[in-house]
Write an enzyme that holds these catalytic residues in place. Structure first.
Site, PDB file in Angstrom:
ATOM      1  CG  HIS A 144      45.745 -23.029 -99.659  1.00 45.35           C
ATOM      2  ND1 HIS A 144      44.411 -22.851 -99.960  1.00 45.35           N
ATOM      3  CD2 HIS A 144      46.018 -24.319 -99.958  1.00 45.35           C
ATOM      4  CE1 HIS A 144      43.898 -23.980-100.392  1.00 45.35           C
ATOM      5  NE2 HIS A 144      44.850 -24.887-100.420  1.00 45.35           N
ATOM      6  CD  GLU A 171      48.853 -26.288-101.374  1.00 46.58           C
ATOM      7  OE1 GLU A 171      48.279 -27.328-101.731  1.00 46.58           O
ATOM      8  OE2 GLU A 171      48.410 -25.135-101.649  1.00 46.58           O
ATOM      9  CG  ASP A 179      46.690 -27.680-105.896  1.00 46.91           C
ATOM     10  OD1 ASP A 179      46.711 -28.521-104.993  1.00 46.91           O
ATOM     11  OD2 ASP A 179      46.137 -26.561-105.779  1.00 46.91           O
ATOM     12  CG  HIS A 224      42.600 -27.392-106.847  1.00 47.30           C
ATOM     13  ND1 HIS A 224      41.304 -27.873-106.982  1.00 47.30           N
ATOM     14  CD2 HIS A 224      43.011 -27.756-105.609  1.00 47.30           C
ATOM     15  CE1 HIS A 224      40.958 -28.502-105.876  1.00 47.30           C
ATOM     16  NE2 HIS A 224      41.971 -28.440-105.022  1.00 47.30           N
ATOM     17  CD  GLU A 236      47.217 -31.166-102.975  1.00 51.13           C
ATOM     18  OE1 GLU A 236      46.275 -31.947-103.230  1.00 51.13           O
ATOM     19  OE2 GLU A 236      47.072 -30.073-102.408  1.00 51.13           O
TER      20      GLU A 236
END
Length: 262
Positions: A16, A43, A45, A58, A118
């Site tokens: 993450h 993963e 952002d 993020h 993401e």
């Protein structure tokens, strides 16, 4: 009737934001730290700078994870590049920059790593961000054996990504499962549901697989919970606990074995 599952060339464990909380999130330093534990997929952002360049961040604002202030999309790429995105975490990472999507592509492709991008638009920029990130991902990972997985909580962003890069796989992020979650996956042409792990049980996972969707989940930091979800057939767990949850690098999931047996 069970629908065939789409190809899923990704590891069953995903780090993450790079290395969870062990390094400053969404930085190349975090990716390198996560990779040191054996993780092969990350993963992160992505949103747009004021001049439309995809960068890793993020929040819609800069204060929490950088030395900047205000809206993230108020600064150009050049201005964002001057910010310190590491000191907030610990002195060891002081001066760590905000990476571009291009820098992440260079690092991960050179090292045989996989990515879950993401799409995280600043509110009001959903469609523009979805299209821009998807187009850049298409170019940056051109010719890659394993394409990037695009995900978002924003259906408008996923719709825009589908329009400009229909061949890139997409996953819909859901914090709560609405009654029509399968219909939403179908409408957006997704290959996977990416849900809050607390929303999942064996029945939900099996329902998704019967309908032809893979299942990923976030953010699973308890090793026993991760083991249970994987045993139930989840295709991937996203975790901060890269130091506690051993990486799993693919192979058949329970769903794949059931499909072959059937």
């Amino acid at each position: 009737m069970t629908t065939a599952l789409p190809r899923w060339p990704y590891p069953r464990t995903i780090a993450h934001r790079g290395a969870g909380k062990l390094a400053p999130e969404n930085t190349l330093a975090a990716f390198r730290h996560g990779a040191s534990f054996g993780y092969r997929m990350f993963e992160f952002d992505v949103k747009l700078s004021a001049d439309g360049k995809p960068v890793l961040l993020h929040d819609a604002t800069l204060e929490r994870t950088t030395s900047g202030r205000g809206r993230a999309d108020a600064l150009t790429l050049g201005e964002l590049a001057q910010l310190d995105a590491g000191s907030w975490h610990s002195p060891a990472y002081a001066g760590e920059p905000i990476p571009t999507l291009a820098a992440v592509a260079a690092y991960t492709r050179a090292n045989g790593l996989h990515v879950n991008i993401e799409i995280k638009p600043v509110p009001g920029t959903e469609a523009r961000t979805g299209a821009a990130v998807a187009l850049d991902a298409l170019a940056l990972w051109a010719g890659a054996a394993v394409p990037p997985l695009l995900s978002s909580f924003s259906e408008a962003a996923l719709e825009a990504a589908r329009r400009v890069a229909p061949d890139l796989p997409r996953a819909l992020l859901l914090d709560k499962l609405p009654a029509d979650w399968l219909d939403r996956l179908a409408r957006l042409g997704c290959v996977a549901l990416d849900a809050n792990h607390r929303e999942l049980d064996r029945n939900v996972i099996e329902a998704a697989h019967r309908a032809g969707y893979r299942v990923a989940c976030y953010t699973v930091n308890d090793p026993d919970r991760a083991a249970a979800l994987l045993e139930w057939g989840v295709d991937a767990v996203i975790t901060d606990a890269v130091d506690l949850i051993a990486p799993q690098h693919g192979g058949e999931s329970g769903a794949d074995r059931q499909m072959k047996a059937g």
